[in-house]
Scaffold this motif. Structure first.
Motif, PDB file in Angstrom:
ATOM      1  N   ARG A 187       0.887  -1.177   0.000  1.00  0.00           N
ATOM      2  CA  ARG A 187       0.000   0.000   0.000  1.00  0.00           C
ATOM      3  C   ARG A 187       0.915   1.213   0.000  1.00  0.00           C
ATOM      4  O   ARG A 187       1.491   1.569   1.030  1.00  0.00           O
ATOM      5  N   LEU A 188       1.073   1.831  -1.169  1.00  0.00           N
ATOM      6  CA  LEU A 188       2.000   2.949  -1.331  1.00  0.00           C
ATOM      7  C   LEU A 188       1.273   4.252  -1.058  1.00  0.00           C
ATOM      8  O   LEU A 188       0.357   4.636  -1.782  1.00  0.00           O
ATOM      9  N   LYS A 189       1.701   4.933   0.010  1.00  0.00           N
ATOM     10  CA  LYS A 189       1.021   6.134   0.450  1.00  0.00           C
ATOM     11  C   LYS A 189       1.962   7.330   0.380  1.00  0.00           C
ATOM     12  O   LYS A 189       3.186   7.185   0.476  1.00  0.00           O
ATOM     13  N   GLY A 190       1.423   8.509   0.240  1.00  0.00           N
ATOM     14  CA  GLY A 190       2.236   9.707   0.292  1.00  0.00           C
ATOM     15  C   GLY A 190       2.643  10.012   1.720  1.00  0.00           C
ATOM     16  O   GLY A 190       1.942   9.694   2.674  1.00  0.00           O
ATOM     17  N   GLY A 191       3.804  10.633   1.884  1.00  0.00           N
ATOM     18  CA  GLY A 191       4.263  11.006   3.216  1.00  0.00           C
ATOM     19  C   GLY A 191       4.500   9.802   4.096  1.00  0.00           C
ATOM     20  O   GLY A 191       5.159   8.844   3.713  1.00  0.00           O
ATOM     21  N   ASP A 192       3.932   9.842   5.308  1.00  0.00           N
ATOM     22  CA  ASP A 192       4.038   8.755   6.276  1.00  0.00           C
ATOM     23  C   ASP A 192       2.656   8.132   6.463  1.00  0.00           C
ATOM     24  O   ASP A 192       1.652   8.856   6.517  1.00  0.00           O
ATOM     25  N   PRO A 193       2.573   6.801   6.583  1.00  0.00           N
ATOM     26  CA  PRO A 193       1.258   6.157   6.684  1.00  0.00           C
ATOM     27  C   PRO A 193       0.422   6.618   7.880  1.00  0.00           C
ATOM     28  O   PRO A 193      -0.806   6.591   7.819  1.00  0.00           O
ATOM     29  N   PHE A 194       1.084   7.053   8.949  1.00  0.00           N
ATOM     30  CA  PHE A 194       0.367   7.402  10.167  1.00  0.00           C
ATOM     31  C   PHE A 194       0.264   8.907  10.400  1.00  0.00           C
ATOM     32  O   PHE A 194      -0.146   9.334  11.472  1.00  0.00           O
ATOM     33  N   VAL A 195       0.642   9.721   9.422  1.00  0.00           N
ATOM     34  CA  VAL A 195       0.457  11.171   9.523  1.00  0.00           C
ATOM     35  C   VAL A 195      -0.644  11.566   8.545  1.00  0.00           C
ATOM     36  O   VAL A 195      -0.399  11.804   7.367  1.00  0.00           O
TER      37      VAL A 195
END
Length: 414
Positions: A250-258
């Motif tokens: 799961r490629l997300k922008g930034g950080d996954p938890f921000v």
């Protein structure tokens, strides 16, 4: 002996006595690997660099604070000779030969019984490179080969398929602010090994073009049914492909938890008993201002920075942000997802005491080729956004650090 190439071997030094002579830069570079190998390390040296001294203070090595003496290599399995005294080095090398201790010398490799290869690591693999021709050793060339191999393994350009069955599961990978070079090494490696990639529009899109043809890429931005149902559909897609035994990223922008809803996805996977790995990413809240020449903290200017979501307005009942308290802070305020609400946000901050002339910078498409910076104040930011046609994604920085950035990096300001 010089006519024959070195025989490569991996030493297992855990719990075994290793003697290091000299506490300078050579020891500082070599000791971390010996510590990681679990060696029982004894340093003999009158002085040491601050970093080596810190290793001794932490109990990672034992330090005898004196020059080398005959007998120091007794019972050693391996010795690193790196003092500035050539006579001591020669004597220690002779002792190592008598006791049959494998010995590396930093001052005279030809007089040693062992050479240190150029080494690198990539997820459970150690790459060690030695020059085979003893008469033509070129450390820079050897290091360059090492770097090329390790980099290829890390980013997937050097294909090394696993021949044992991989454990299926999902990796929530923070892709960073947009520049493909700002994804972590681990994130890039997992991306190269994936069977399925479910990508956000804010992730590093350029990396998708590098994936092998067999990799299925799912654009999460095109999953229908609205915000809530879209997240539910993403969760279902992650679960479905993982249950098929595939390796899913799961490629997300930034950080996954921000503000990335990564925990919602991790919880959905946990409920289904699916293994989940979280790979942190570089948050745009820090990296995008930095790319535009703005430090979120600066000595004498800001001792704190606060990151908030601006996706709902301050007067919206869904807002969980304490805007009045933020108005009283003297540090930096970083607002994500707030371009279309910045007018009401600015009004609220001013209404609760923030000076109207507080500097504001908006950095659009940060770290990408389309990056641009627009400057304003709380009093003018709403009109500036309209006039300059600022569009998401943009990171908004509020505070005196904006002017620090202008002074140090004038080219970033429009």
């Amino acid at each position: 002996m010089a006519e024959h190439p070195a025989y490569p071997v991996g030493l297992r030094l855990a719990g075994r006595r290793v003697v290091v002579l000299g506490g300078g830069q050579v020891a500082q570079r070599r000791l971390p690997a010996l510590i990681a190998a679990g060696a029982d390390i004894h340093l003999v040296s009158p002085q040491a660099t601050p970093s080596v001294e810190a290793m001794a203070d932490a109990g990672e090595i034992a330090w005898t604070r004196r020059p080398y003496e005959d007998g120091d290599l007794a019972d050693a399995w391996y010795a690193l000779i790196a003092t500035s005294d050539q006579g001591a080095n020669t004597a220690a090398s002779a002792e190592a030969e008598r006791h049959r201790v494998w010995c590396v010398r930093s001052d005279d490799a030809d007089a040693a019984t062992a050479w240190t290869p150029a080494t690198g690591h990539s997820e459970g693999v150690t790459v060690a490179v030695l020059t085979t021709d003893a008469r033509g050793r070129d450390p820079r060339h050897t290091a360059a080969i090492r770097d090329a191999v390790v980099e290829g393994l890390r980013d997937g350009t050097l294909v090394a398929p696993h021949h044992r069955t991989r454990t299926p599961g999902v990796a929530l990978v923070g892709g960073g602010p947009g520049d493909p070079d700002l994804i972590t090494v681990r994130g890039r490696r997992l991306l190269a090994e994936a069977d399925v990639v479910i990508a956000d529009r804010l992730g590093p899109r350029d990396l998708l073009a590098e994936l092998p043809p067999h990799v299925e890429v799912i654009d999460a931005a095109k999953i229908p049914y609205g915000r809530y149902m879209a997240q539910e559909a993403i969760n279902n897609a992650l679960i479905e492909h993982a249950k098929q035994g595939k390796s899913v990223v799961r490629l997300k922008g930034g950080d996954p938890f921000v503000f990335g809803r990564g925990m919602e996805e991790a919880q959905a996977l946990a409920e289904e008993g699916i293994a989940c790995t979280v790979v942190p990413g570089i948050s745009s809240s820090i990296s995008v201002p930095g790319a535009a020449g703005i430090p979120v903290t600066h000595r004498g200017v800001a001792h704190e920075f606060t990151v908030v979501s601006g996706h709902v307005a301050p007067d919206d009942e869904r807002s969980l942000v304490d805007w009045p308290s933020l108005a009283r802070l003297t540090g930096t305020l970083v607002i994500l997802m707030g371009v279309d609400k910045i007018g009401r946000i600015a009004e609220t901050l001013v209404a609760h005491g923030k000076p109207a002339d507080t500097p504001v910078a908006l950095v659009q498409e940060g770290t990408t080729a389309a990056q641009r910076r627009v400057d304003a104040t709380l009093a003018t930011v709403a009109e500036t956004v309209r006039e300059q046609d600022v569009k998401p994604p943009a990171v908004i920085v509020v505070g005196e650090v904006v002017n620090v950035g202008v002074q140090s990096s004038p080219k970033t300001s429009e």
